[in-house]
Every structure is written in structure tokens, then in C-alpha cells.
Design a protein around this motif. Structure first.
Motif, short mmCIF file in Angstrom:
data_model
loop_
_atom_site.label_atom_id
_atom_site.label_comp_id
_atom_site.label_asym_id
_atom_site.label_seq_id
_atom_site.Cartn_x
_atom_site.Cartn_y
_atom_site.Cartn_z
N SER A 4 0.79 -1.31 0.07
CA SER A 4 -0.02 -0.07 -0.05
C SER A 4 0.91 1.32 0.18
O SER A 4 1.85 1.18 0.36
CB SER A 4 -1.06 -0.01 1.20
OG SER A 4 -0.02 0.02 2.42
N ASP A 5 0.16 2.27 -0.44
CA ASP A 5 0.95 3.76 -0.43
C ASP A 5 0.50 4.59 0.78
O ASP A 5 -0.03 3.72 1.83
CB ASP A 5 0.47 4.42 -1.68
CG ASP A 5 -1.04 4.74 -1.59
OD1 ASP A 5 -1.75 4.61 -0.73
OD2 ASP A 5 -1.57 5.07 -2.75
N ASP A 6 0.87 5.74 0.93
CA ASP A 6 0.72 6.31 2.11
C ASP A 6 -0.84 6.53 2.46
O ASP A 6 -1.13 6.61 3.89
CB ASP A 6 1.26 7.80 2.21
CG ASP A 6 2.82 7.62 2.04
OD1 ASP A 6 3.36 6.56 2.58
OD2 ASP A 6 3.25 8.63 1.59
N ASP A 7 -1.62 6.27 1.69
CA ASP A 7 -3.12 6.39 1.88
C ASP A 7 -3.63 5.10 1.98
O ASP A 7 -5.13 4.92 2.22
CB ASP A 7 -3.91 7.14 0.48
CG ASP A 7 -3.26 8.77 0.71
OD1 ASP A 7 -3.14 9.12 1.85
OD2 ASP A 7 -3.35 9.12 -0.45
N ARG A 11 -10.02 7.17 6.47
CA ARG A 11 -9.67 7.94 5.15
C ARG A 11 -8.85 9.29 5.33
O ARG A 11 -9.14 9.97 6.52
CB ARG A 11 -11.16 8.26 4.64
CG ARG A 11 -11.84 6.97 4.20
CD ARG A 11 -13.23 7.58 3.68
NE ARG A 11 -13.88 6.24 3.20
CZ ARG A 11 -13.92 5.47 2.05
NH1 ARG A 11 -13.10 5.98 1.25
NH2 ARG A 11 -14.40 4.40 1.95
N PRO A 12 -8.08 9.44 4.35
CA PRO A 12 -7.47 11.06 4.63
C PRO A 12 -8.16 12.09 4.71
O PRO A 12 -9.33 12.07 3.72
CB PRO A 12 -6.44 10.78 3.48
CG PRO A 12 -7.16 10.07 2.42
CD PRO A 12 -7.81 8.99 3.28
N TRP A 68 -3.69 2.51 -0.44
CA TRP A 68 -4.15 2.09 -1.35
C TRP A 68 -3.05 1.15 -2.30
O TRP A 68 -1.78 1.56 -2.04
CB TRP A 68 -4.58 2.99 -2.43
CG TRP A 68 -5.92 3.60 -2.26
CD1 TRP A 68 -5.95 5.25 -1.69
CD2 TRP A 68 -7.38 3.04 -2.54
NE1 TRP A 68 -7.45 5.38 -1.59
CE2 TRP A 68 -8.11 4.17 -2.13
CE3 TRP A 68 -7.72 1.83 -3.06
CZ2 TRP A 68 -9.47 3.92 -2.02
CZ3 TRP A 68 -9.06 1.80 -3.01
CH2 TRP A 68 -10.04 2.81 -2.62
N ARG A 72 -8.03 -1.16 -0.90
CA ARG A 72 -7.71 -0.65 0.51
C ARG A 72 -8.52 -1.35 1.52
O ARG A 72 -9.56 -1.45 1.39
CB ARG A 72 -7.96 0.81 0.53
CG ARG A 72 -7.81 1.76 1.60
CD ARG A 72 -8.16 3.13 1.11
NE ARG A 72 -7.80 4.04 2.22
CZ ARG A 72 -8.60 4.14 3.32
NH1 ARG A 72 -9.84 3.59 3.41
NH2 ARG A 72 -8.34 5.03 4.15
N ARG A 100 -8.65 1.30 7.76
CA ARG A 100 -7.97 2.46 7.80
C ARG A 100 -8.68 3.82 7.62
O ARG A 100 -9.59 3.84 6.80
CB ARG A 100 -6.81 2.58 6.79
CG ARG A 100 -5.86 1.32 6.72
CD ARG A 100 -4.96 1.39 5.86
NE ARG A 100 -4.11 2.76 5.78
CZ ARG A 100 -2.76 2.96 5.62
NH1 ARG A 100 -2.06 2.01 5.21
NH2 ARG A 100 -2.10 4.01 5.72
#
Length: 255
Positions: A186-189, A251-252, A191, A245, A249
């Protein structure tokens, strides 16, 4: 070539079938599955073709252009077919013209062969029934259970019916496998690209297959669990990419 379960349609593959161990009824669906991983430049089926036990293979050999490799059963109780297949596999390995092998058998005798082929940098796809011993399954880059293939089959069971969300969420091993793979890619968000997730899962579990749970694609399985957000992203002139995702987690915050 490094071992890679996604080497692509241009990959040159050798398909070696232990016909004494595999039902002829899976031949067509087997070759259709092989085509997903590359082009079968070599197609051979091993057995004692002088007897009546392999009679069902005849029409499939012709239709799929599979070369029958005769191996007499010299001694009762000894499987000469296995030895012939291994010898041919090593000859093909040293020809240095293939990218991978498809070993079709439920017999653990091919465990060391799969290991040796992978040690030489070739990709190994195993095909067998669910009764296949775990050492052979683990020795392959990817292992496909014949029961999961569509089309006629007389194996122990056909394709599975879709497992409902409650059953999927109750499968702790499955949930942990999916979540860990998503987190790792996953990336920082949060995904992760689904293709990368699939490769990570296969490296941990060569026999993982969404069809085992009744879903044709990994994206369908992950959506069915209701534990993941699934996002299809497309841009002009490019293929659609699927990202997933873990929905636990946060959500940003909006920019």
C-alpha cells in the motif's frame, strides 16, 4: 529469467502431463488455463499408451496437439512414467529455450524437479487435484487445483459455489492473508494495486486461487468480503487499474 508468476503471454512454456495421474477430462480446460501464463511451445503427455487405461486421452491429444510419450511399465508397482518425465524436463531445461514449465500431476514425486527448475531461474506452474501433497505445491511458483478449472471434470469436486461474506470474514487465515498483502503493497493512503497484491499472495501461498472460494477474480473475492474498498482507475489511452484498500484504515482528510 527470474521466477515470476506473471511472465506474460510471450513466455515459452513446456507442458508436461503425467497422464497416468491426471484425468483426460480436464485436458481442454487445462490448456485454456496454461494459455493465461504463456504459450505452450512443448506439450507432452507421459504414460503407457499400449494399454486401455489412457484410452480417454486420445481425442484430447489430437485436439490439443499434445505429443504422447510412450513409457512401458517395466515392473509392477514402479512408476517409470515419472522418471521419463523428469529426464525430458532436464533435457528441456538445458536446451535454454524456455521460460517456464507446467507440471501436471498430483504426485509428490515431482517436488524435487520443481525445486530444481526454479533454482535455474525458470517459473514453475503446478497443476493437480486438491489431494496433491503440500511439498509439491510449495515447490511451485504457482499451483492451480484442477477442480477450480471450468469445463468437464471427473475430479473429486467441481468449481466451488461462492462463499458468502460471513463465511469469508470468518476465515481468519484468508482475512489475514489478504490484509497483510494489501498492507505490504500500500501507499501512504492505504491503496495498493491489485496486481501487486495478487503477486504477494501467490509468493506466500502458491495454491491461492479466488476460484477456490467461488469467485472468478481476486477483485471479486476481495469485494465480496466487504472488508476492502475497491477502486477502478482509468486514464485516457491506458488500461483500467484496480486498487484496493483495507476499509479499517481512516480515510485521509480532504485537501
Amino acid at each position: 529469467m527470474a521466477n515470476d508468476t506473471s511472465i506474460g503471454p510471450s513466455a515459452k512454456l513446456a507442458v508436461l502431463v503425467d497422464a497416468d495421474n491426471v484425468s483426460a477430462s480436464v485436458a481442454d480446460s487445462l490448456m485454456a488455463e496454461v494459455a493465461k501464463y504463456g504459450t505452450a511451445h512443448v506439450k507432452r503427455a507421459y504414460g503407457d499408451w499400449t494399454g486401455t487405461g489412457l484410452r480417454g486421452w486420445k481425442e484430447h491429444l489430437l485436439a490439443q496437439s499434445i505429443q504422447p510419450m510412450q513409457q512401458f511399465a517395466y515392473t509392477t508397482g514402479k512408476n517409470a512414467t515419472d522418471a521419463a518425465l523428469v529426464i525430458d524436463a532436464m533435457d528441456l531445461l538445458y536446451s535454454d529455450r524456455l521460460d517456464g514449465f507446467c507440471l501436471v500431476s498430483s504426485d509428490s514425486d515431482f517436488t524435487r524437479l520443481a525445486q530444481r527448475l526454479r533454482e535455474s531461474g525458470l517459473t514453475v506452474y503446478g497443476f493437480g487435484e486438491r489431494k496433491t501433497p503440500k511439498p509439491f505445491v510449495a515447490a511451485c511458483d504457482k499451483f492451480i487445483y484442477l477442480e477450480n478449472l471450468t469445463g468437464p471434470a471427473d475430479t473429486a469436486a467441481g468449481p466451488a459455489a461462492p462463499t458468502p461474506a460471513a463465511g469469508l470474514k470468518g476465515d481468519t487465515a484468508l482475512v489475514n492473508l489478504l490484509r497483510n498483502a494489501v498492507e505490504a503493497d500500500s501507499d501512504d493512503d492505504g491503496w495498493a494495486r491489485l496486481a501487486n497484491v495478487g503477486n504477494s499472495i501467490t509468493k506466500q501461498r502458491p495454491d491461492f486461487d479466488s476460484r477456490t472460494y467461488g469467485y472468478g477474480k481476486l477483485s471479486e473475492l476481495m469485494a465480496a468480503t466487504t472488508l476492502f474498498d475497491v477502486d477502478r482507475r482509468s486514464s485516457t489511452g491506458k488500461a483500467t487499474m484496480i486498487y484496493v484498500r483495507d476499509n479499517r484504515r481512516p480515510r485521509p482528510a480532504p485537501a
